[in-house]
Design a protein around this motif. Structure first.
Motif, PDB file in Angstrom:
ATOM      1  N   PRO A  75       0.852  -1.189   0.000  1.00 57.03           N
ATOM      2  CA  PRO A  75       0.000   0.000   0.000  1.00 57.03           C
ATOM      3  C   PRO A  75       0.891   1.244   0.000  1.00 57.03           C
ATOM      4  O   PRO A  75       1.786   1.375   0.822  1.00 57.03           O
ATOM      5  N   THR A  76       0.632   2.089  -0.943  1.00 60.46           N
ATOM      6  CA  THR A  76       1.429   3.304  -1.021  1.00 60.46           C
ATOM      7  C   THR A  76       0.713   4.410  -0.272  1.00 60.46           C
ATOM      8  O   THR A  76      -0.495   4.576  -0.387  1.00 60.46           O
ATOM      9  N   LYS A  77       1.493   5.090   0.510  1.00 61.08           N
ATOM     10  CA  LYS A  77       0.911   6.217   1.225  1.00 61.08           C
ATOM     11  C   LYS A  77       0.713   7.351   0.237  1.00 61.08           C
ATOM     12  O   LYS A  77       1.564   7.623  -0.594  1.00 61.08           O
ATOM     13  N   ALA A  78      -0.436   7.954   0.338  1.00 62.55           N
ATOM     14  CA  ALA A  78      -0.700   9.088  -0.527  1.00 62.55           C
ATOM     15  C   ALA A  78       0.278  10.203  -0.163  1.00 62.55           C
ATOM     16  O   ALA A  78       0.528  10.467   1.003  1.00 62.55           O
ATOM     17  N   LYS A  79       0.818  10.801  -1.175  1.00 64.01           N
ATOM     18  CA  LYS A  79       1.753  11.897  -0.932  1.00 64.01           C
ATOM     19  C   LYS A  79       0.953  13.082  -0.395  1.00 64.01           C
ATOM     20  O   LYS A  79      -0.052  13.486  -0.969  1.00 64.01           O
ATOM     21  N   VAL A  80       1.408  13.569   0.704  1.00 63.11           N
ATOM     22  CA  VAL A  80       0.743  14.692   1.349  1.00 63.11           C
ATOM     23  C   VAL A  80       1.707  15.869   1.309  1.00 63.11           C
ATOM     24  O   VAL A  80       2.872  15.740   1.703  1.00 63.11           O
ATOM     25  N   ASP A  81       1.222  16.987   0.836  1.00 63.74           N
ATOM     26  CA  ASP A  81       2.034  18.195   0.803  1.00 63.74           C
ATOM     27  C   ASP A  81       2.085  18.757   2.223  1.00 63.74           C
ATOM     28  O   ASP A  81       1.036  19.067   2.811  1.00 63.74           O
ATOM     29  N   PRO A  82       3.288  18.883   2.795  1.00 62.51           N
ATOM     30  CA  PRO A  82       3.390  19.371   4.180  1.00 62.51           C
ATOM     31  C   PRO A  82       2.769  20.756   4.368  1.00 62.51           C
ATOM     32  O   PRO A  82       2.146  21.008   5.403  1.00 62.51           O
ATOM     33  N   ALA A  83       2.890  21.626   3.369  1.00 64.38           N
ATOM     34  CA  ALA A  83       2.321  22.971   3.506  1.00 64.38           C
ATOM     35  C   ALA A  83       0.793  22.908   3.556  1.00 64.38           C
ATOM     36  O   ALA A  83       0.162  23.597   4.364  1.00 64.38           O
ATOM     37  N   GLU A  84       0.208  22.054   2.708  1.00 64.76           N
ATOM     38  CA  GLU A  84      -1.258  21.909   2.720  1.00 64.76           C
ATOM     39  C   GLU A  84      -1.726  21.281   4.027  1.00 64.76           C
ATOM     40  O   GLU A  84      -2.734  21.703   4.602  1.00 64.76           O
TER      41      GLU A  84
END
Length: 175
Positions: A75-84
């Motif tokens: 399972p790939t973790k969804a890339k989360v933008d740290p700023a968002e």
């Protein structure tokens, strides 16, 4: 249907043939039925696969290895933008004083933090005004962010309790 059922049918057919004068065929069927005993628990499809393997070995002298099962995709973790994520968590913090905001909503919004690495979490902490987090582990950072939001919510709850009028039936605390 299992091999045990097939064995029973062959045994019944052997008895019928024995009674009707086909002793040689009856003996062959009884021998075949007895040979199925070790496979009694298998389905006919499983037994057919075994026979195909036996035939392959008998004709070629070797067996083809079964195909390797496909690997389950990680399972790939969804890339989360740290700023968002930092902006969203800050908005959650700002709304935490609204008692209409449920704990389920808070936990769901904080779920965004699970996609962040330590540097991303530190960006969230900076946006939240949480200092001294660099030495902490990822789980401790997440817990600190959650606690800061819950502290804000608790303060709003206490304030509401202080400023809400007492019910008319309730005795006053001074009595």
């Amino acid at each position: 249907m299992t091999v045990a059922d097939l064995k029973q049918h062959l045994a019944d057919l052997a008895r019928f043939l024995e009674a009707s004068g086909g002793a040689k065929v009856a003996k062959d069927l009884a021998t075949a039925a007895d040979g199925l005993t070790p496979f009694a628990g298998q389905s006919l499809a499983e037994f057919a696969r075994l026979l195909a393997l036996a035939h392959e070995y008998h004709t070629t002298g070797k067996l083809t290895p079964p195909p390797k099962p496909p690997r389950a995709a990680k399972p790939t973790k969804a890339k989360v933008d740290p700023a968002e994520a930092a902006a969203a968590v800050r908005q959650l913090y700002d709304r935490a004083g609204d008692l209409a905001l449920t704990m389920e909503q808070i936990d769901a919004d904080l779920g965004r933090l699970s996609g962040l690495n330590k540097n991303g979490l530190l960006a969230v902490c900076e946006r939240m005004g949480l200092a001294g987090m660099k030495a902490k582990e990822v789980d401790a950072i997440r817990a600190a962010v959650r606690q800061k939001i819950l502290d804000r919510r608790s303060a709003a709850q206490r304030e509401q309790m202080i400023h809400s009028p007492s019910p008319p039936d309730a005795p006053s605390p001074a009595s």
